[in-house]
Design a protein around this motif. Sequence first.
Motif, PDB file in Angstrom:
ATOM      1  N   LEU A 189       5.946   8.167  -2.380  1.00  0.00           N
ATOM      2  CA  LEU A 189       6.307   7.366  -3.540  1.00  0.00           C
ATOM      3  C   LEU A 189       5.143   7.311  -4.526  1.00  0.00           C
ATOM      4  CD1 LEU A 189       7.853   4.293  -1.655  1.00  0.00           C
ATOM      5  CD2 LEU A 189       9.114   6.184  -2.703  1.00  0.00           C
ATOM      6  N   ARG A 190       5.435   6.874  -5.738  1.00  0.00           N
ATOM      7  CA  ARG A 190       4.372   6.593  -6.675  1.00  0.00           C
ATOM      8  C   ARG A 190       3.728   5.258  -6.304  1.00  0.00           C
ATOM      9  NH1 ARG A 190       6.880   8.041 -12.675  1.00  0.00           N
ATOM     10  NH2 ARG A 190       7.200  10.293 -12.289  1.00  0.00           N
ATOM     11  N   GLU A 191       2.445   5.121  -6.618  1.00  0.00           N
ATOM     12  CA  GLU A 191       1.754   3.878  -6.294  1.00  0.00           C
ATOM     13  C   GLU A 191       2.391   2.694  -7.024  1.00  0.00           C
ATOM     14  OE1 GLU A 191      -2.780   2.022  -6.173  1.00  0.00           O
ATOM     15  OE2 GLU A 191      -2.462   4.151  -6.621  1.00  0.00           O
ATOM     16  N   SER A 192       2.859   2.912  -8.251  1.00  0.00           N
ATOM     17  CA  SER A 192       3.518   1.837  -8.998  1.00  0.00           C
ATOM     18  C   SER A 192       4.813   1.412  -8.319  1.00  0.00           C
ATOM     19  CB  SER A 192       3.813   2.291 -10.433  1.00  0.00           C
ATOM     20  OG  SER A 192       4.657   3.437 -10.445  1.00  0.00           O
ATOM     21  N   THR A 193       5.503   2.363  -7.679  1.00  0.00           N
ATOM     22  CA  THR A 193       6.734   2.037  -6.957  1.00  0.00           C
ATOM     23  C   THR A 193       6.420   1.210  -5.712  1.00  0.00           C
ATOM     24  OG1 THR A 193       7.730   4.103  -7.727  1.00  0.00           O
ATOM     25  CG2 THR A 193       8.804   3.001  -5.881  1.00  0.00           C
ATOM     26  N   VAL A 194       5.336   1.568  -5.035  1.00  0.00           N
ATOM     27  CA  VAL A 194       4.897   0.797  -3.871  1.00  0.00           C
ATOM     28  C   VAL A 194       4.600  -0.639  -4.282  1.00  0.00           C
ATOM     29  CG1 VAL A 194       3.039   0.509  -2.175  1.00  0.00           C
ATOM     30  CG2 VAL A 194       4.003   2.769  -2.593  1.00  0.00           C
ATOM     31  N   LYS A 195       3.887  -0.807  -5.379  1.00  0.00           N
ATOM     32  CA  LYS A 195       3.565  -2.150  -5.869  1.00  0.00           C
ATOM     33  C   LYS A 195       4.840  -2.938  -6.161  1.00  0.00           C
ATOM     34  CE  LYS A 195      -0.891  -0.952  -7.984  1.00  0.00           C
ATOM     35  NZ  LYS A 195      -1.641  -0.832  -9.254  1.00  0.00           N
ATOM     36  N   SER A 196       5.841  -2.247  -6.709  1.00  0.00           N
ATOM     37  CA  SER A 196       7.106  -2.911  -7.038  1.00  0.00           C
ATOM     38  C   SER A 196       7.823  -3.392  -5.780  1.00  0.00           C
ATOM     39  CB  SER A 196       8.000  -1.944  -7.819  1.00  0.00           C
ATOM     40  OG  SER A 196       9.246  -2.541  -8.112  1.00  0.00           O
ATOM     41  N   TYR A 197       7.886  -2.533  -4.749  1.00  0.00           N
ATOM     42  CA  TYR A 197       8.526  -2.927  -3.495  1.00  0.00           C
ATOM     43  C   TYR A 197       7.764  -4.076  -2.832  1.00  0.00           C
ATOM     44  CZ  TYR A 197      11.750   1.060  -3.337  1.00  0.00           C
ATOM     45  OH  TYR A 197      12.762   1.953  -3.592  1.00  0.00           O
ATOM     46  N   LEU A 198       6.442  -3.994  -2.870  1.00  0.00           N
ATOM     47  CA  LEU A 198       5.626  -5.037  -2.257  1.00  0.00           C
ATOM     48  C   LEU A 198       5.819  -6.362  -2.987  1.00  0.00           C
ATOM     49  CD1 LEU A 198       3.591  -5.605  -0.019  1.00  0.00           C
ATOM     50  CD2 LEU A 198       1.768  -4.934  -1.590  1.00  0.00           C
ATOM     51  N   ALA A 199       5.852  -6.307  -4.313  1.00  0.00           N
ATOM     52  CA  ALA A 199       6.062  -7.525  -5.104  1.00  0.00           C
ATOM     53  C   ALA A 199       7.421  -8.134  -4.814  1.00  0.00           C
ATOM     54  CB  ALA A 199       5.926  -7.205  -6.593  1.00  0.00           C
ATOM     55  N   SER A 200       8.440  -7.286  -4.651  1.00  0.00           N
ATOM     56  CA  SER A 200       9.783  -7.773  -4.348  1.00  0.00           C
ATOM     57  C   SER A 200       9.825  -8.465  -2.988  1.00  0.00           C
ATOM     58  CB  SER A 200      10.773  -6.604  -4.374  1.00  0.00           C
ATOM     59  OG  SER A 200      12.063  -7.029  -4.025  1.00  0.00           O
ATOM     60  N   ALA A 201       9.168  -7.857  -1.995  1.00  0.00           N
ATOM     61  CA  ALA A 201       9.123  -8.459  -0.660  1.00  0.00           C
ATOM     62  C   ALA A 201       8.383  -9.789  -0.694  1.00  0.00           C
ATOM     63  CB  ALA A 201       8.456  -7.499   0.324  1.00  0.00           C
ATOM     64  N   MET A 202       7.288  -9.841  -1.443  1.00  0.00           N
ATOM     65  CA  MET A 202       6.516 -11.079  -1.553  1.00  0.00           C
ATOM     66  C   MET A 202       7.335 -12.185  -2.195  1.00  0.00           C
ATOM     67  SD  MET A 202       2.897  -9.278  -2.657  1.00  0.00           S
ATOM     68  CE  MET A 202       2.261 -10.741  -3.465  1.00  0.00           C
ATOM     69  N   THR A 203       8.137 -11.833  -3.194  1.00  0.00           N
ATOM     70  CA  THR A 203       8.993 -12.825  -3.842  1.00  0.00           C
ATOM     71  C   THR A 203      10.018 -13.380  -2.863  1.00  0.00           C
ATOM     72  OG1 THR A 203       8.734 -11.776  -6.008  1.00  0.00           O
ATOM     73  CG2 THR A 203      10.656 -13.199  -5.700  1.00  0.00           C
ATOM     74  N   LYS A 204      10.650 -12.502  -2.097  1.00  0.00           N
ATOM     75  CA  LYS A 204      11.647 -12.938  -1.116  1.00  0.00           C
ATOM     76  C   LYS A 204      11.039 -13.851  -0.055  1.00  0.00           C
ATOM     77  CE  LYS A 204      14.789  -8.956  -1.422  1.00  0.00           C
ATOM     78  NZ  LYS A 204      15.393  -7.824  -0.666  1.00  0.00           N
ATOM     79  N   LEU A 205       9.796 -13.589   0.282  1.00  0.00           N
ATOM     80  CA  LEU A 205       9.123 -14.349   1.337  1.00  0.00           C
ATOM     81  C   LEU A 205       8.313 -15.523   0.785  1.00  0.00           C
ATOM     82  CD1 LEU A 205       7.975 -11.227   3.340  1.00  0.00           C
ATOM     83  CD2 LEU A 205       9.580 -12.953   4.189  1.00  0.00           C
ATOM     84  N   ASP A 206       8.435 -15.749  -0.538  1.00  0.00           N
ATOM     85  CA  ASP A 206       7.732 -16.846  -1.202  1.00  0.00           C
ATOM     86  C   ASP A 206       6.232 -16.758  -0.936  1.00  0.00           C
ATOM     87  OD1 ASP A 206       7.496 -19.097  -2.790  1.00  0.00           O
ATOM     88  OD2 ASP A 206       7.773 -20.508  -1.135  1.00  0.00           O
ATOM     89  N   ALA A 207       5.697 -15.543  -1.084  1.00  0.00           N
ATOM     90  CA  ALA A 207       4.279 -15.292  -0.822  1.00  0.00           C
ATOM     91  C   ALA A 207       3.597 -14.828  -2.097  1.00  0.00           C
ATOM     92  CB  ALA A 207       4.136 -14.230   0.265  1.00  0.00           C
ATOM     93  N   SER A 208       2.351 -15.229  -2.265  1.00  0.00           N
ATOM     94  CA  SER A 208       1.600 -14.823  -3.451  1.00  0.00           C
ATOM     95  C   SER A 208       0.630 -13.680  -3.166  1.00  0.00           C
ATOM     96  CB  SER A 208       0.826 -16.013  -4.026  1.00  0.00           C
ATOM     97  OG  SER A 208      -0.043 -16.564  -3.052  1.00  0.00           O
ATOM     98  N   THR A 209       0.431 -13.348  -1.888  1.00  0.00           N
ATOM     99  CA  THR A 209      -0.422 -12.225  -1.507  1.00  0.00           C
ATOM    100  C   THR A 209       0.257 -11.443  -0.402  1.00  0.00           C
ATOM    101  OG1 THR A 209      -1.626 -13.391   0.254  1.00  0.00           O
ATOM    102  CG2 THR A 209      -2.489 -13.608  -2.001  1.00  0.00           C
ATOM    103  N   ARG A 210      -0.202 -10.213  -0.180  1.00  0.00           N
ATOM    104  CA  ARG A 210       0.383  -9.418   0.902  1.00  0.00           C
ATOM    105  C   ARG A 210       0.069 -10.043   2.263  1.00  0.00           C
ATOM    106  NH1 ARG A 210      -1.846  -3.506   1.165  1.00  0.00           N
ATOM    107  NH2 ARG A 210      -1.312  -3.521  -1.044  1.00  0.00           N
TER     108      ARG A 210
END
Length: 293
Positions: free
Chosen positions: A258-279
Amino acid sequence: MTHTATEPMETSLIDSALTKLASVSGIPVAFGGATVDGVVAVTTIAGARTTALNGLSVSPRRGLGGQALIDARPHATSDYGASRRITHDYDRHILGEGIAALLAVPIVVAGRTRGMIYGGSRAPGTVGDRFAASAVAVAARLAHQFAERDARERSSAGPLGGPTAATVPASSLEDVRLAYAELRSISGTIDDPALRARLSSVERRLAALGGMAGDVSDDRLPIRHADSAVSLSRREHDVLGLAAVGLTNADIAVRLGLRESTVKSYLASAMTKLDASTRLQAVSAARPRGLIP
């Protein structure tokens, strides 16, 4: 590297793991130790410029580590000196060493904190995602080692206190998680249905060994646990799983194609679902829910 007198057997394991973690992570200051009589006794210090951390013992609910000790989950502050969320019982130690950002990661076995790993930066902000993920992974591996040793000691005592054959140690929990994440990244590149089915069977077994409760049998379905309202898409699951074993966004992008920007997008989405501000928070929230090993 500073070492002080050791007390419990856990100290030597923490010392070895923390020394290696400090050397490979590049964290400015790392320190930690085992829990002795309910208090975290700091016995290993790496990267210190002063003697301020020498003799530090952290009591429950006191300072950042004291809160992590009670909550049995990681705590962090981006500006220790200005934080109003913690007590400042240990300012002369932490601020005396010039630490601004601080992370405390507990080593938890059966709900009880058996030790603590700290990472500190001398500039306000964070200690870095790479160190945070690595520290969580190291704490999980140490917890598994402690649990194995506990089991061997119980087994050696026998039902009537007599010796029995030593139990065979299980594979490292962190090795299982790493193998699972690696296998997921490989299976995503396979087009052969029969081979993918075989790989999925291995994935399920590794996921179970790693304590994951979500269903990994069908790549078309999201990862969900029956007791949790949160679900992760397959890509969110894969990205977070690789982040959990210490990989950077760039590393994850290479593994998953994947592109690094795509990875960041997936990670940000997971963090939002889990109500987390960091990985780190996302990993800590996902594992108890059975969403990642």
